[in-house]
Write a protein that holds these residues in place. Sequence first.
Motif, PDB file in Angstrom:
ATOM      1  N   VAL A 169       0.831  -1.203   0.000  1.00 28.71           N
ATOM      2  CA  VAL A 169       0.000   0.000   0.000  1.00 28.71           C
ATOM      3  C   VAL A 169       0.866   1.254   0.000  1.00 28.71           C
ATOM      4  O   VAL A 169       0.593   2.223  -0.718  1.00 28.71           O
ATOM      5  CB  VAL A 169      -0.960  -0.004   1.209  1.00 28.71           C
ATOM      6  N   VAL A 205      -5.841  -0.968   6.039  1.00 26.90           N
ATOM      7  CA  VAL A 205      -4.865   0.048   6.431  1.00 26.90           C
ATOM      8  C   VAL A 205      -5.644   1.253   6.956  1.00 26.90           C
ATOM      9  O   VAL A 205      -6.813   1.442   6.638  1.00 26.90           O
ATOM     10  CB  VAL A 205      -3.934   0.463   5.278  1.00 26.90           C
ATOM     11  N   TYR A 218      -6.242  -2.290  -4.660  1.00 27.12           N
ATOM     12  CA  TYR A 218      -7.446  -2.155  -3.846  1.00 27.12           C
ATOM     13  C   TYR A 218      -8.571  -2.984  -4.450  1.00 27.12           C
ATOM     14  O   TYR A 218      -9.274  -3.698  -3.751  1.00 27.12           O
ATOM     15  CB  TYR A 218      -7.847  -0.685  -3.763  1.00 27.12           C
ATOM     16  N   ASN A 268       2.143   1.752  -3.339  1.00 29.61           N
ATOM     17  CA  ASN A 268       1.044   2.208  -4.180  1.00 29.61           C
ATOM     18  C   ASN A 268       0.824   3.709  -4.027  1.00 29.61           C
ATOM     19  O   ASN A 268       0.612   4.429  -5.003  1.00 29.61           O
ATOM     20  CB  ASN A 268      -0.233   1.457  -3.781  1.00 29.61           C
ATOM     21  N   CYS A 269       0.856   4.182  -2.793  1.00 30.46           N
ATOM     22  CA  CYS A 269       0.673   5.618  -2.533  1.00 30.46           C
ATOM     23  C   CYS A 269       1.814   6.421  -3.144  1.00 30.46           C
ATOM     24  O   CYS A 269       1.607   7.527  -3.660  1.00 30.46           O
ATOM     25  CB  CYS A 269       0.587   5.866  -1.026  1.00 30.46           C
ATOM     26  N   LEU A 311      -6.588   5.533  -2.960  1.00 26.43           N
ATOM     27  CA  LEU A 311      -6.186   4.130  -2.817  1.00 26.43           C
ATOM     28  C   LEU A 311      -7.243   3.208  -3.396  1.00 26.43           C
ATOM     29  O   LEU A 311      -6.925   2.206  -4.045  1.00 26.43           O
ATOM     30  CB  LEU A 311      -5.940   3.815  -1.342  1.00 26.43           C
ATOM     31  N   GLU A 312      -8.506   3.547  -3.190  1.00 23.75           N
ATOM     32  CA  GLU A 312      -9.614   2.721  -3.653  1.00 23.75           C
ATOM     33  C   GLU A 312      -9.603   2.534  -5.171  1.00 23.75           C
ATOM     34  O   GLU A 312     -10.059   1.501  -5.677  1.00 23.75           O
ATOM     35  CB  GLU A 312     -10.925   3.362  -3.219  1.00 23.75           C
ATOM     36  N   GLY A 347      -6.740  -2.862   2.235  1.00 26.61           N
ATOM     37  CA  GLY A 347      -5.424  -2.685   1.634  1.00 26.61           C
ATOM     38  C   GLY A 347      -4.998  -3.873   0.807  1.00 26.61           C
ATOM     39  O   GLY A 347      -4.183  -3.749  -0.106  1.00 26.61           O
ATOM     40  N   GLY A 348      -5.537  -5.035   1.117  1.00 29.83           N
ATOM     41  CA  GLY A 348      -5.162  -6.243   0.405  1.00 29.83           C
ATOM     42  C   GLY A 348      -5.768  -7.454   1.076  1.00 29.83           C
ATOM     43  O   GLY A 348      -6.632  -7.341   1.952  1.00 29.83           O
ATOM     44  N   THR A 407      -7.107   2.142  -7.115  1.00 28.50           N
ATOM     45  CA  THR A 407      -5.955   1.410  -7.634  1.00 28.50           C
ATOM     46  C   THR A 407      -6.264  -0.065  -7.827  1.00 28.50           C
ATOM     47  O   THR A 407      -7.207  -0.606  -7.243  1.00 28.50           O
ATOM     48  CB  THR A 407      -4.753   1.553  -6.694  1.00 28.50           C
TER      49      THR A 407
END
Length: 481
Positions: free
Chosen positions: A286, A437, A462, A289-290, A456-457, A426-427, A459
């Motif tokens: 995560v 997360v 997610y 990813n960010c 995040l959502e 998050g996974g 991606t």
Amino acid sequence: MSKSNVLEWSIEQLSKSIKEKEISPVEVLNTSLNLISAKNKELNAFITIIEEESKKAAKLAEEEIINGNYKGPLHGIPIGLKDLICTAGVKTTFGSEVFKDYIPNFDAEVVTKLKDAGAILIGKLNMHAFAYGTTGDRSFFGPVKNPHNPQKITGGSSSGSGAAVASYLCYGSVGSDTGGSIRMPASMCGIVGMKPTFGRVSKYGSIQLCPTLDHLGPMTRTVTDNALMLNALSGFDKKDSYSAYSNKEDFTEGINIGIRGKKIGIPTSFYFDIIDTEVRRVFDLVVENCRQLGAEIVPVELSGLNELLTAQQVILAAEAYTSLEKYLINTPEQIEEEVRSRAIAGMLIQASEYIQMLQIKHKAIDMHNEVFKKVDVILTPTLPMVPTNIEQRVTNSYGLQEHVRIFARLTGPSNTTGLPAISVPGGVSECGLPIGVQFIGKAFAEAELYQFAYALEQTEIYSSALSFDRIANSNLEEVME
């Protein structure tokens, strides 16, 4: 969109179809009730179904919308309530034997707000007894089952809320959070759970456990849906002595602006001292990813968090004993043994110790405020480990034998500071269980937290965490029929 999968729609999607009169609130409610009838015995998410009243409300919503009186995105949407939120004429049990027949004669403020927004209150959701536990398997009405694996816990204490929202039994729920009781079930069930800033949402009419740590907040399947619910729930209420003045906001405004150039603080200690390797793996993905989304990752030092966690536990114990004292004295046999032993421990806390914990609390608030001068949000795991089995009380995590109360280790500090925190998927662990997360923000910065959570959502990682087809009915079309 085909109506055959209407139960899988987000509030955002469904509200547009209701507004355009493409689907009726009556049709949606009946479909939801059918699924509850088919699935609730297995999951044990609902204690009480508000069937007749919800049907009347859905019919009224249908008539209002036909006549051009559309109230907004929650109009006609089936919503559940954690069963510590008072509802006039409907049982409110606190998940306990003590309150098993309690029928309030008034509505909690959040109930009034939801009704004013046109929401359809579909039922009261199961919970860890007296909201005093991390697992959700200590209810007078039996344990709630995790939709991803019925052998596993859903997390406490908003256990029924987590299971019901994740398995499509309702579109959202109002939960409560004293040490993580919204965010723990959100993480374990793979949904979104927001603990707003202390005082943002009125607690009037919710049965209290710990007045200075209790929060009410929304639990949904998507970030936008969560923001839509908070729009309806937030606001000052003079009936709640802890209610805070804040500007009226639309939390969906700017939710999709992205996080490029924003600074995310990653704590250098505490949050990773005791953590399962699967949780760490997902969290690291995560973070990366960010970074790919354009955020700057900044290590931050949050000193004294072990003391802050202790403060949360001491304050909770002292206030919980005070809240439950008369039941502990008069009807101790009606309080579940594990809950009773925790509550009694609060009797031993001295006033001087309680005051010392309040001093730690205010020092921690100042410390967080300093950190937020350097970063926009703080990102942590929501939980230190994946869900355990129902009834399991000791687990092996990172080589240490830990009691399941450790689930609240990473969420509890934010209750003490009162800062807003949102858990988002998050996974998924190797065994197929969700891992959440947590974004923590400045006081009254919920809109900013939603921006990070929304980014995040969107991606790919997610999306892979939200394989709801694995956990919900595979025959939703049959339910529709």
